[in-house]
Scaffold this active site. Structure first.
Site, PDB file in Angstrom:
ATOM      1  N   ASP A  11       0.787  -1.249   0.000  1.00  0.00           N
ATOM      2  CA  ASP A  11       0.000   0.000   0.000  1.00  0.00           C
ATOM      3  C   ASP A  11       0.818   1.297   0.000  1.00  0.00           C
ATOM      4  O   ASP A  11       0.557   2.211   0.806  1.00  0.00           O
ATOM      5  CB  ASP A  11      -0.969   0.002   1.199  1.00  0.00           C
ATOM      6  CG  ASP A  11      -2.002  -1.132   1.117  1.00  0.00           C
ATOM      7  OD1 ASP A  11      -1.968  -1.887   0.141  1.00  0.00           O
ATOM      8  OD2 ASP A  11      -2.831  -1.241   2.037  1.00  0.00           O
ATOM      9  N   ASP A  49      -4.615  -0.745  -1.815  1.00  0.00           N
ATOM     10  CA  ASP A  49      -5.911  -0.670  -1.175  1.00  0.00           C
ATOM     11  C   ASP A  49      -6.797   0.002  -2.232  1.00  0.00           C
ATOM     12  O   ASP A  49      -6.409   1.042  -2.779  1.00  0.00           O
ATOM     13  CB  ASP A  49      -5.762   0.212   0.087  1.00  0.00           C
ATOM     14  CG  ASP A  49      -6.688  -0.176   1.212  1.00  0.00           C
ATOM     15  OD1 ASP A  49      -7.042  -1.370   1.336  1.00  0.00           O
ATOM     16  OD2 ASP A  49      -7.052   0.722   2.001  1.00  0.00           O
ATOM     17  N   HIS A  51     -10.601   0.813  -2.778  1.00  0.00           N
ATOM     18  CA  HIS A  51     -11.984   0.810  -2.308  1.00  0.00           C
ATOM     19  C   HIS A  51     -12.944   1.533  -3.245  1.00  0.00           C
ATOM     20  O   HIS A  51     -12.614   2.590  -3.783  1.00  0.00           O
ATOM     21  CB  HIS A  51     -12.071   1.535  -0.952  1.00  0.00           C
ATOM     22  CG  HIS A  51     -11.261   0.914   0.144  1.00  0.00           C
ATOM     23  ND1 HIS A  51     -11.335  -0.418   0.465  1.00  0.00           N
ATOM     24  CD2 HIS A  51     -10.380   1.464   1.030  1.00  0.00           C
ATOM     25  CE1 HIS A  51     -10.531  -0.660   1.498  1.00  0.00           C
ATOM     26  NE2 HIS A  51      -9.924   0.457   1.850  1.00  0.00           N
ATOM     27  N   HIS A  84     -10.447   6.844   1.911  1.00  0.00           N
ATOM     28  CA  HIS A  84      -9.059   6.712   1.437  1.00  0.00           C
ATOM     29  C   HIS A  84      -9.004   5.708   0.296  1.00  0.00           C
ATOM     30  O   HIS A  84      -9.828   4.801   0.200  1.00  0.00           O
ATOM     31  CB  HIS A  84      -8.132   6.255   2.580  1.00  0.00           C
ATOM     32  CG  HIS A  84      -8.484   4.882   3.091  1.00  0.00           C
ATOM     33  ND1 HIS A  84      -9.500   4.669   3.994  1.00  0.00           N
ATOM     34  CD2 HIS A  84      -7.984   3.657   2.800  1.00  0.00           C
ATOM     35  CE1 HIS A  84      -9.601   3.378   4.250  1.00  0.00           C
ATOM     36  NE2 HIS A  84      -8.704   2.725   3.529  1.00  0.00           N
ATOM     37  N   LYS A 109      -6.955  -4.867  -3.351  1.00  0.00           N
ATOM     38  CA  LYS A 109      -7.710  -5.457  -2.235  1.00  0.00           C
ATOM     39  C   LYS A 109      -8.664  -4.421  -1.663  1.00  0.00           C
ATOM     40  O   LYS A 109      -8.493  -3.224  -1.883  1.00  0.00           O
ATOM     41  CB  LYS A 109      -6.758  -5.971  -1.152  1.00  0.00           C
ATOM     42  CG  LYS A 109      -5.917  -4.864  -0.556  1.00  0.00           C
ATOM     43  CD  LYS A 109      -4.880  -5.409   0.389  1.00  0.00           C
ATOM     44  CE  LYS A 109      -4.092  -4.294   1.023  1.00  0.00           C
ATOM     45  NZ  LYS A 109      -4.905  -3.352   1.801  1.00  0.00           N
ATOM     46  N   CYS A 154      -2.303  -3.295   7.467  1.00  0.00           N
ATOM     47  CA  CYS A 154      -2.166  -4.137   6.278  1.00  0.00           C
ATOM     48  C   CYS A 154      -0.876  -4.950   6.272  1.00  0.00           C
ATOM     49  O   CYS A 154      -0.859  -6.094   5.826  1.00  0.00           O
ATOM     50  CB  CYS A 154      -2.325  -3.301   5.026  1.00  0.00           C
ATOM     51  SG  CYS A 154      -4.046  -2.735   4.869  1.00  0.00           S
TER      52      CYS A 154
HETATM   53  C1  VGL Z   1      -4.776   0.328   5.751  1.00  0.00           C
HETATM   54  C2  VGL Z   1      -6.331   1.236   7.173  1.00  0.00           C
HETATM   55  C3  VGL Z   1      -7.300   1.140   6.210  1.00  0.00           C
HETATM   56  C4  VGL Z   1      -3.360  -0.098   5.538  1.00  0.00           C
HETATM   57  C5  VGL Z   1      -5.742   0.216   4.773  1.00  0.00           C
HETATM   58  O1  VGL Z   1      -2.897  -0.092   4.384  1.00  0.00           O
HETATM   59  O2  VGL Z   1      -2.694  -0.436   6.531  1.00  0.00           O
HETATM   60  N1  VGL Z   1      -5.090   0.831   6.951  1.00  0.00           N
HETATM   61  N2  VGL Z   1      -7.008   0.622   5.016  1.00  0.00           N
HETATM   62 ZN    ZN Z   2      -8.453   0.683   3.443  1.00  0.00          ZN
END
Ligand code: VGL
Ligand code: ZN
Length: 208
Positions: A11, A49, A51, A84, A109, A154
């Protein structure tokens, strides 16, 4: 590094860096390590990430709730985050400083609006697998080196799954930065990754 090893970069997206909606303090110090270490590997995987805007992990989709509150989501505790890494937005893009020419596989993901996915391997209910394990298996990879964001979310869940799936798993400690929503979260995550069977290393111990 031998050809049965892969580097997994978790990420490294704008929203997780200072200035982003869920910016991790100090995370931009991950460069240049995140770039130079890629030279040691035949396989570099990077996760995103990814979404949809209506994702249930966003506080904005729960009008009576605030960011960083924890709710029960279908039996799983869920931290509510600021919006995010929305698919297709600037915040979801890899950081511009990240070297991309060696990345052989990108794993998305968190695409299902109904469930979060911290791990690069599975959703948080462990019901659906991403493309990561099949990809690594197909390439004959049995050892993974993991670094990125965030140590206590993550990275943590990806490391635990990697160990459970039977990969020899290294966590590059100085290649990770954490959110530390509660004091001690990062420390605790490191302890638990180690206890689970991951090997915590410093990048200085990596040699080609
Ligand atoms: C993450 C919070 C929400 C991460 C992803 O990449 O650690 N943390 N989504
Ligand atoms: Zn996330």
């Amino acid at each position: 590094m031998n050809k049965h090893s892969a580097l997994i970069l978790i990420d490294l997206q704008n929203d997780f860096f200072p200035g982003g909606s869920l910016g991790v303090p100090g995370a931009d110090a991950i460069f240049p390590l995140a770039n130079t270490v890629q030279d040691l590997f035949d396989f570099v995987v990077a996760t995103q990430d990814w979404h949809p805007q209506n994702h249930t992990s966003f506080a904005s989709n729960h009008p009576s709730k605030k960011a960083f509150e924890v709710i029960d989501l279908n039996g799983i505790p869920q931290v509510l985050w600021p919006d995010h890494c929305v698919q297709g937005t600037k915040g979801a893009e890899f950081h511009s400083k990240l070297r991309k020419d060696k990345i052989s596989k990108i794993i998305h993901k968190g695409t299902d609006p109904k469930i979060d996915s911290y791990s690069a391997f599975y959703d948080n209910a462990h019901l659906k697998e991403t493309e990561l394990e099949p990809f690594l298996k197909e390439k004959g990879i049995h050892t993974v080196y993991i670094m990125g964001l965030a140590t206590d979310y993550c990275v943590y869940y990806s490391v635990l799954d990697a160990v459970k799936l039977g990969f020899k798993t290294y966590l590059i400690e100085d290649g990770c930065f954490g959110i530390n929503k509660n004091t001690g979260d990062v420390e605790n995550a490191l302890k638990q990754m180690k206890q689970a069977g991951a090997t915590i290393i410093k990048s200085s111990s990596l040699r080609s």
